[in-house]
Write an enzyme that holds these catalytic residues in place. Structure first.
Site, PDB file in Angstrom:
ATOM      1  N   GLN A 172       4.081  35.641   1.504  1.00 44.45           N
ATOM      2  CA  GLN A 172       2.865  35.835   0.710  1.00 44.45           C
ATOM      3  C   GLN A 172       2.647  37.311   0.399  1.00 44.45           C
ATOM      4  O   GLN A 172       2.855  38.180   1.241  1.00 44.45           O
ATOM      5  CB  GLN A 172       1.659  35.240   1.419  1.00 44.45           C
ATOM      6  CG  GLN A 172       1.381  35.776   2.814  1.00 44.45           C
ATOM      7  CD  GLN A 172       0.190  35.094   3.455  1.00 44.45           C
ATOM      8  OE1 GLN A 172      -0.594  34.424   2.793  1.00 44.45           O
ATOM      9  NE2 GLN A 172       0.056  35.257   4.756  1.00 44.45           N
ATOM     10  N   HIS A 194       3.538  33.634  -3.488  1.00 47.90           N
ATOM     11  CA  HIS A 194       2.143  33.233  -3.296  1.00 47.90           C
ATOM     12  C   HIS A 194       1.263  33.824  -4.405  1.00 47.90           C
ATOM     13  O   HIS A 194       0.619  33.123  -5.138  1.00 47.90           O
ATOM     14  CB  HIS A 194       1.613  33.612  -1.913  1.00 47.90           C
ATOM     15  CG  HIS A 194       0.223  33.110  -1.641  1.00 47.90           C
ATOM     16  ND1 HIS A 194      -0.913  33.789  -2.029  1.00 47.90           N
ATOM     17  CD2 HIS A 194      -0.222  31.996  -1.020  1.00 47.90           C
ATOM     18  CE1 HIS A 194      -1.986  33.117  -1.680  1.00 47.90           C
ATOM     19  NE2 HIS A 194      -1.610  32.018  -1.062  1.00 47.90           N
ATOM     20  N   ASP A 238      -0.001  30.247  -5.607  1.00 47.98           N
ATOM     21  CA  ASP A 238      -1.284  29.642  -5.272  1.00 47.98           C
ATOM     22  C   ASP A 238      -2.320  30.112  -6.286  1.00 47.98           C
ATOM     23  O   ASP A 238      -2.582  31.320  -6.403  1.00 47.98           O
ATOM     24  CB  ASP A 238      -1.698  30.046  -3.855  1.00 47.98           C
ATOM     25  CG  ASP A 238      -2.884  29.243  -3.335  1.00 47.98           C
ATOM     26  OD1 ASP A 238      -3.543  28.562  -4.132  1.00 47.98           O
ATOM     27  OD2 ASP A 238      -3.148  29.305  -2.117  1.00 47.98           O
ATOM     28  N   GLU A 273       0.331  25.760  -6.234  1.00 47.10           N
ATOM     29  CA  GLU A 273      -0.562  25.305  -5.171  1.00 47.10           C
ATOM     30  C   GLU A 273      -2.009  25.352  -5.648  1.00 47.10           C
ATOM     31  O   GLU A 273      -2.428  26.331  -6.283  1.00 47.10           O
ATOM     32  CB  GLU A 273      -0.392  26.194  -3.938  1.00 47.10           C
ATOM     33  CG  GLU A 273      -1.254  25.802  -2.758  1.00 47.10           C
ATOM     34  CD  GLU A 273      -0.940  26.606  -1.510  1.00 47.10           C
ATOM     35  OE1 GLU A 273      -1.795  26.590  -0.585  1.00 47.10           O
ATOM     36  OE2 GLU A 273       0.116  27.250  -1.438  1.00 47.10           O
ATOM     37  N   ASP A 307      -3.902  21.802  -1.343  1.00 46.31           N
ATOM     38  CA  ASP A 307      -4.456  22.829  -0.463  1.00 46.31           C
ATOM     39  C   ASP A 307      -5.945  22.605  -0.279  1.00 46.31           C
ATOM     40  O   ASP A 307      -6.398  22.167   0.774  1.00 46.31           O
ATOM     41  CB  ASP A 307      -4.167  24.216  -1.042  1.00 46.31           C
ATOM     42  CG  ASP A 307      -4.701  25.337  -0.158  1.00 46.31           C
ATOM     43  OD1 ASP A 307      -5.139  25.053   0.968  1.00 46.31           O
ATOM     44  OD2 ASP A 307      -4.673  26.504  -0.591  1.00 46.31           O
ATOM     45  N   GLN A 329       0.010  21.321   2.077  1.00 45.08           N
ATOM     46  CA  GLN A 329      -0.052  22.416   3.038  1.00 45.08           C
ATOM     47  C   GLN A 329      -0.734  21.941   4.319  1.00 45.08           C
ATOM     48  O   GLN A 329      -1.845  21.383   4.281  1.00 45.08           O
ATOM     49  CB  GLN A 329      -0.806  23.650   2.533  1.00 45.08           C
ATOM     50  CG  GLN A 329      -0.713  24.749   3.590  1.00 45.08           C
ATOM     51  CD  GLN A 329      -1.507  26.012   3.362  1.00 45.08           C
ATOM     52  OE1 GLN A 329      -1.556  26.863   4.244  1.00 45.08           O
ATOM     53  NE2 GLN A 329      -2.114  26.176   2.206  1.00 45.08           N
ATOM     54  N   LYS A 331      -2.517  23.425   7.154  1.00 50.24           N
ATOM     55  CA  LYS A 331      -3.151  24.700   7.515  1.00 50.24           C
ATOM     56  C   LYS A 331      -3.365  24.714   9.024  1.00 50.24           C
ATOM     57  O   LYS A 331      -4.395  24.275   9.531  1.00 50.24           O
ATOM     58  CB  LYS A 331      -4.442  24.882   6.725  1.00 50.24           C
ATOM     59  CG  LYS A 331      -4.182  25.141   5.249  1.00 50.24           C
ATOM     60  CD  LYS A 331      -5.437  25.235   4.436  1.00 50.24           C
ATOM     61  CE  LYS A 331      -5.930  23.873   4.025  1.00 50.24           C
ATOM     62  NZ  LYS A 331      -6.987  23.910   3.003  1.00 50.24           N
ATOM     63  N   THR A 360      -2.630  30.777   8.224  1.00 50.22           N
ATOM     64  CA  THR A 360      -3.470  31.843   7.689  1.00 50.22           C
ATOM     65  C   THR A 360      -2.872  33.198   8.031  1.00 50.22           C
ATOM     66  O   THR A 360      -2.177  33.350   9.042  1.00 50.22           O
ATOM     67  CB  THR A 360      -4.900  31.743   8.271  1.00 50.22           C
ATOM     68  OG1 THR A 360      -5.661  32.891   7.879  1.00 50.22           O
ATOM     69  CG2 THR A 360      -4.889  31.683   9.793  1.00 50.22           C
ATOM     70  N   CYS A 361      -3.172  34.185   7.185  1.00 52.01           N
ATOM     71  CA  CYS A 361      -2.769  35.562   7.465  1.00 52.01           C
ATOM     72  C   CYS A 361      -3.436  36.057   8.745  1.00 52.01           C
ATOM     73  O   CYS A 361      -2.941  36.974   9.402  1.00 52.01           O
ATOM     74  CB  CYS A 361      -3.134  36.458   6.296  1.00 52.01           C
ATOM     75  SG  CYS A 361      -4.864  36.313   5.763  1.00 52.01           S
TER      76      CYS A 361
END
Length: 413
Positions: A172, A194, A238, A273, A307, A329, A331, A360-361
């Site tokens: 991403q 991403h 995304d 996405e 998503d 996805q 998550k 998640t980041c």
């Protein structure tokens, strides 16, 4: 082998907590920070440092297994559990959960994880971040007891019948979608970039022109920088519902626009996405299923990724059953116990929809390592490079864990 003690420590994540409600209300930037007052309960500023809790299980032979409790960037929004701060939840783990962990026999991860994932405190389930970290630690503990990798524990306890193997890694870019794309190409990332197309006027374009231009640039950049014509990454972008926004969720018009993106991406395969967000789960499933059917009818070759409104295991199953998207996805922090990740990937495999083991980041190196093991054991379609908003740290963590696990598994063959 039993657990004899539990030790908690406060930690930091690879990104930040952001007050999504305040941002949607128009909070402006001040450098990397935001201007204005937070509106979501628990936040002291609109952007603040992400926090985690490491849960360390002391085993009776002296080994230490651990997992990290972590929550998504937009905590407290979209029906999620409240902001996850270490000072608030370490006492909960030490007082309410540790006594139930101590003395547990580490014989079957699946059963242990389901027990703690379903645990109630004052009639409510534990915070998703706690369930996430506790079950990571339990998976590591069972692996240390058996003296195998975490992937091998999942393979056995879930009877996957699959070979443990590396999975494609999805990187991403964050907003730095040009320079980070270069990094991804140089590193030969399997899936990229991403791109964070989360605003119509500045990123998608009111007629979709900005994204179309970016896809063409990305195609040309890959061809220019790649070392070999054999490098053919999948382009996964995304768009956060923005395509639906400019075409009023008109299925035919959206498909027409998606065809222009497919043409611009050639010879590379394209995934989009979150093409729309209709702000209701059932309506989202209906809208995405209709668009999926339309692009399939046209044989466009594009893949749509679910998503928005696809957060829990139950959501994932509902989207998969309705053919709402070609890929779902998963998550990972939103599912709570990591046992649910295994269940979700295997369910997607069963019904024939792609499983993107995301997250998640705002996670940690440990949560990335653990979820990577699960993805490898269950045959996920792809795995997110995490944590961090970019490519360097997350790609390194996930790639290296895959290499270590594969080498150890192959050694035992």
């Amino acid at each position: 082998m039993r657990i004899v003690d539990v030790v908690c420590s406060a930690g930091k994540t690879g990104f930040y907590f952001d007050d999504q409600r305040a941002i949607k209300k128009g909070a402006g930037h001040d450098g990397f920070a935001y201007v204005g007052e937070p509106v979501t309960e628990g936040f002291t500023s609109i952007r603040q440092a992400g926090e985690a809790i490491s849960v360390q299980l002391i085993l009776e032979d002296g080994q230490v297994a651990f997992g990290d409790c972590a929550a998504v960037q937009y905590s407290g929004a979209g029906g999620r559990d409240p902001l996850f701060l270490a000072k608030d939840f370490i006492p909960v783990i030490e007082k309410e959960i540790a006594p139930k962990l101590i003395g547990k026999e580490l014989d079957n991860f699946k059963l242990l994880a389901e027990e703690f994932d379903r645990m109630l405190l004052n009639g409510k389930r534990l915070h998703t971040a706690i369930r996430y970290g506790i079950t990571q630690a339990l998976l590591d503990a069972v692996a240390k007891t058996r003296k195998v990798t975490m992937a091998e524990v999942i393979q056995k306890d879930y009877n996957t019948g699959l070979e443990i193997s590396k999975r494609p890694i999805f990187t991403q870019s964050g907003d730095n979608r040009y320079e980070n794309a270069d990094k991804m190409i140089i590193k030969s990332a399997d899936v990229l970039p991403h791109a964070l197309i989360n605003h119509v006027e500045t990123k998608l374009g009111n007629d979709g022109g900005l994204l179309l231009e970016y896809v063409g640039w990305l195609r040309d950049r890959i061809i220019h920088l790649r070392d070999s014509e054999d490098y053919t990454p999948i382009l996964h972008i995304d768009v956060y519902g923005t395509i639906g926004a400019i075409f009023n969720c008109d299925t035919v018009k959206m498909a027409d626009y998606l065809q222009t993106l497919v043409d611009a991406a050639k010879p590379f395969k394209l995934r989009i996405e979150g093409p729309m967000d209709v702000e209701d789960r059932d309506k989202q499933i209906e809208a995405l299923a209709a668009l999926t059917a339309e692009v399939d009818r046209r044989n466009m070759g594009i893949e749509l990724v679910a998503d928005e409104w696809c957060n829990t295991y139950e959501d994932i199953a509902a989207f998969a059953d309705a053919n709402a998207g070609h890929v779902v996805q998963i998550k990972t922090p939103d599912l709570g116990g990591v046992n649910n990740i295994a269940d979700a990937i295997l369910y997607c495999n069963k019904v024939g929809i792609g499983s993107y083991c995301g997250g998640t980041c705002n996670e940690t190196n440990r949560s990335a390592e653990v979820t990577t093991n699960i993805a490898m054991a269950c045959g996920a379609l792809q795995v997110l490079a995490k944590p961090g908003m970019g490519v360097d740290e997350g790609y390194m963590i996930v790639f290296n864990e895959m290499s270590r696990v594969e080498a150890l598994v192959n050694r035992r063959k």
